[in-house]
Design a protein around this motif. Structure first.
Motif, PDB file in Angstrom:
ATOM      1  N   VAL A  36       0.867  -1.178   0.000  1.00 13.41           N
ATOM      2  CA  VAL A  36       0.000   0.000   0.000  1.00 13.41           C
ATOM      3  C   VAL A  36       0.905   1.230   0.000  1.00 13.41           C
ATOM      4  O   VAL A  36       1.511   1.573   1.009  1.00 13.41           O
ATOM      5  CB  VAL A  36      -0.940   0.025   1.228  1.00 13.41           C
ATOM      6  N   GLU A  37       1.027   1.859  -1.179  1.00 14.21           N
ATOM      7  CA  GLU A  37       1.948   2.981  -1.371  1.00 14.21           C
ATOM      8  C   GLU A  37       3.292   2.694  -0.681  1.00 14.21           C
ATOM      9  O   GLU A  37       3.687   3.369   0.270  1.00 14.21           O
ATOM     10  CB  GLU A  37       1.339   4.293  -0.875  1.00 14.21           C
ATOM     11  N   PRO A  38       3.995   1.689  -1.167  1.00 14.79           N
ATOM     12  CA  PRO A  38       5.209   1.230  -0.483  1.00 14.79           C
ATOM     13  C   PRO A  38       6.357   2.229  -0.559  1.00 14.79           C
ATOM     14  O   PRO A  38       6.502   2.979  -1.526  1.00 14.79           O
ATOM     15  CB  PRO A  38       5.565  -0.050  -1.239  1.00 14.79           C
ATOM     16  N   THR A  39       7.187   2.219   0.458  1.00 10.44           N
ATOM     17  CA  THR A  39       8.423   2.987   0.464  1.00 10.44           C
ATOM     18  C   THR A  39       9.524   2.135  -0.149  1.00 10.44           C
ATOM     19  O   THR A  39       9.395   0.915  -0.285  1.00 10.44           O
ATOM     20  CB  THR A  39       8.816   3.374   1.890  1.00 10.44           C
ATOM     21  N   HIS A  40      10.624   2.784  -0.499  1.00 11.30           N
ATOM     22  CA  HIS A  40      11.780   2.033  -0.981  1.00 11.30           C
ATOM     23  C   HIS A  40      12.259   1.030   0.061  1.00 11.30           C
ATOM     24  O   HIS A  40      12.715  -0.071  -0.277  1.00 11.30           O
ATOM     25  CB  HIS A  40      12.915   2.991  -1.346  1.00 11.30           C
ATOM     26  N   TYR A  41      12.183   1.407   1.345  1.00 11.69           N
ATOM     27  CA  TYR A  41      12.615   0.476   2.388  1.00 11.69           C
ATOM     28  C   TYR A  41      11.770  -0.801   2.365  1.00 11.69           C
ATOM     29  O   TYR A  41      12.303  -1.918   2.497  1.00 11.69           O
ATOM     30  CB  TYR A  41      12.515   1.130   3.757  1.00 11.69           C
ATOM     31  N   GLU A  42      10.475  -0.649   2.180  1.00 12.27           N
ATOM     32  CA  GLU A  42       9.618  -1.833   2.100  1.00 12.27           C
ATOM     33  C   GLU A  42       9.961  -2.663   0.865  1.00 12.27           C
ATOM     34  O   GLU A  42       9.916  -3.900   0.899  1.00 12.27           O
ATOM     35  CB  GLU A  42       8.154  -1.414   2.074  1.00 12.27           C
ATOM     36  N   LEU A  43      10.303  -1.983  -0.231  1.00 15.04           N
ATOM     37  CA  LEU A  43      10.678  -2.693  -1.446  1.00 15.04           C
ATOM     38  C   LEU A  43      11.985  -3.453  -1.267  1.00 15.04           C
ATOM     39  O   LEU A  43      12.079  -4.630  -1.646  1.00 15.04           O
ATOM     40  CB  LEU A  43      10.804  -1.709  -2.611  1.00 15.04           C
ATOM     41  N   THR A  44      13.008  -2.817  -0.687  1.00 17.28           N
ATOM     42  CA  THR A  44      14.283  -3.510  -0.523  1.00 17.28           C
ATOM     43  C   THR A  44      14.181  -4.645   0.498  1.00 17.28           C
ATOM     44  O   THR A  44      14.827  -5.687   0.330  1.00 17.28           O
ATOM     45  CB  THR A  44      15.394  -2.530  -0.119  1.00 17.28           C
ATOM     46  N   THR A  45      13.377  -4.476   1.521  1.00 12.20           N
ATOM     47  CA  THR A  45      13.161  -5.567   2.474  1.00 12.20           C
ATOM     48  C   THR A  45      12.464  -6.734   1.783  1.00 12.20           C
ATOM     49  O   THR A  45      12.778  -7.913   2.033  1.00 12.20           O
ATOM     50  CB  THR A  45      12.344  -5.074   3.671  1.00 12.20           C
ATOM     51  N   PHE A  46      11.535  -6.431   0.894  1.00 17.68           N
ATOM     52  CA  PHE A  46      10.867  -7.442   0.070  1.00 17.68           C
ATOM     53  C   PHE A  46      11.883  -8.166  -0.807  1.00 17.68           C
ATOM     54  O   PHE A  46      11.872  -9.405  -0.924  1.00 17.68           O
ATOM     55  CB  PHE A  46       9.793  -6.762  -0.784  1.00 17.68           C
ATOM     56  N   MET A  47      12.798  -7.407  -1.420  1.00 10.20           N
ATOM     57  CA  MET A  47      13.829  -8.020  -2.262  1.00 10.20           C
ATOM     58  C   MET A  47      14.736  -8.930  -1.444  1.00 10.20           C
ATOM     59  O   MET A  47      15.112 -10.022  -1.899  1.00 10.20           O
ATOM     60  CB  MET A  47      14.636  -6.933  -2.959  1.00 10.20           C
ATOM     61  N   LEU A  48      15.088  -8.509  -0.233  1.00  9.09           N
ATOM     62  CA  LEU A  48      15.918  -9.353   0.621  1.00  9.09           C
ATOM     63  C   LEU A  48      15.216 -10.659   0.983  1.00  9.09           C
ATOM     64  O   LEU A  48      15.854 -11.705   1.116  1.00  9.09           O
ATOM     65  CB  LEU A  48      16.337  -8.591   1.881  1.00  9.09           C
ATOM     66  N   SER A  49      13.907 -10.609   1.122  1.00 10.22           N
ATOM     67  CA  SER A  49      13.171 -11.848   1.376  1.00 10.22           C
ATOM     68  C   SER A  49      13.251 -12.773   0.156  1.00 10.22           C
ATOM     69  O   SER A  49      13.297 -14.002   0.305  1.00 10.22           O
ATOM     70  CB  SER A  49      11.714 -11.548   1.737  1.00 10.22           C
TER      71      SER A  49
END
Length: 327
Positions: free
Chosen positions: A263-276
């Motif tokens: 929901v309107e993600p931040t870059h931090y949420e995106l990079t944490t997603f990538m790390l997963s």
């Protein structure tokens, strides 16, 4: 066993000027054509910083709070470091200078090309060089590949000069402000073409699950924001408006399901997603629920200011942005 993650990091693209996100001009014909694809997810996002360098050092280090100096220095959550530890072959190809990658973890990148080294190899400058390099890039079973574009960077027209067929909005015969908007929109059209060619090239070359993540380092201002200025580098939330796009080819549906929950993600949420996706769960003991940040022009202790993002009441209420200027 096999996974390829391709990040297309564009320069200075704000979703406000993307037809994919409702902009009235046809600036993203390719990306807009994917809207009905069930494996295509796009969200309005929030960047990690207000300029390329600070956004990069926060993005590639998965930094939530710019006051956390040790995370920049020690790099415990650096994407290249952790991807490499889990068997990914890291490659970074940039049409911009190497100075933008300071403290971003270049020591963990296996193959690194930037503006100065791309041109002799490809014979081309700017984003055309990325398209040529993509055809011959070395591939392994597990790949983490970053393409960093330049086109939507001032002066916009000079960056698509070799591709004038893309430019459908007039550069001449309009006032200065309209010229900036027109050349910027032309630059986004060219960026959309670059994204299309990179995606199609990698699809033709990669076996196994393939994931594309498209975003931008920061957005742009066009004189209609609180700062009444053009460009970026100002401590205002509007610069944080960036696209976040996830596109999967032969991928695991669970990653698309997770992306749809953004929901309107931040870059931090995106990079944490990538790390997963790389195989890691990140636990920030200082994290407060739905509190994030946009980094200012400095990054140690947020010394040149930062913007606090409070999403705790969103989407029922607007996201709250609080500006903390240089102290």
């Amino acid at each position: 066993e096999q996974m390829t993650i391709v990040v297309i990091m564009t320069e200075g693209i704000t979703y406000d000027h993307m037809n994919l996100y409702g902009y009235e001009r046809d600036t993203t014909p390719f990306l807009s054509s994917l809207k009905q694809d069930p494996d295509f997810v796009w969200k309005p996002g929030i960047s990690a910083g207000i300029s390329t360098r600070v956004s990069f050092v926060s993005f590639w280090n998965d930094v939530r709070d710019p006051r956390n100096t040790q995370q920049f220095i020690r790099k415990p959550t650096n994407l290249f470091r952790l991807a490499g530890k889990n068997g990914f072959y890291n490659q970074f190809l940039s049409a911009q200078g190497s100075n933008l990658l300071r403290d971003s973890g270049t020591e963990y990148i296996h193959v690194l090309y930037t503006e100065d080294s791309l041109t002799p190899v490809s014979g081309e400058r700017n984003d055309n060089s990325l398209l040529l390099m993509a055809r011959d890039i070395e591939l392994h079973d597990k790949n983490f590949i970053v393409f960093h574009t330049r086109t939507a960077h001032a002066a916009y027209a000079s960056n698509y000069a070799q591709n004038q067929d893309i430019a459908i909005y007039p550069e001449d015969g309009v006032d200065y402000n309209q010229m900036l908007v027109n050349t910027y929109d032309n630059a986004i059209r060219y960026s959309d073409s670059v994204i299309e060619n990179l995606i199609k090239t990698m699809i033709s070359r990669v076996d196994g699950p393939l994931y594309f993540i498209v975003t931008s380092d920061h957005g742009q201002l066009f004189g209609n924001d609180v700062a009444k200025t053009f460009g970026h580098g100002k401590l205002v939330s509007e610069i944080g408006r960036v696209p976040i796009i996830i596109y999967s080819v032969n991928g695991d549906q669970k990653w698309l399901d997770s992306a749809r929950d953004f929901v309107e993600p931040t870059h931090y949420e995106l990079t944490t997603f990538m790390l997963s996706m790389f195989g890691y769960d990140i636990d920030d003991r200082n994290e407060k629920d739905k509190i994030y940040y946009i980094n200012g022009l400095g990054y140690h202790h947020g010394e040149n200011g930062y913007i606090k993002i409070d999403k705790s009441k969103f989407p029922q209420h607007s996201i709250e942005y609080t500006v903390y200027p240089k102290s």
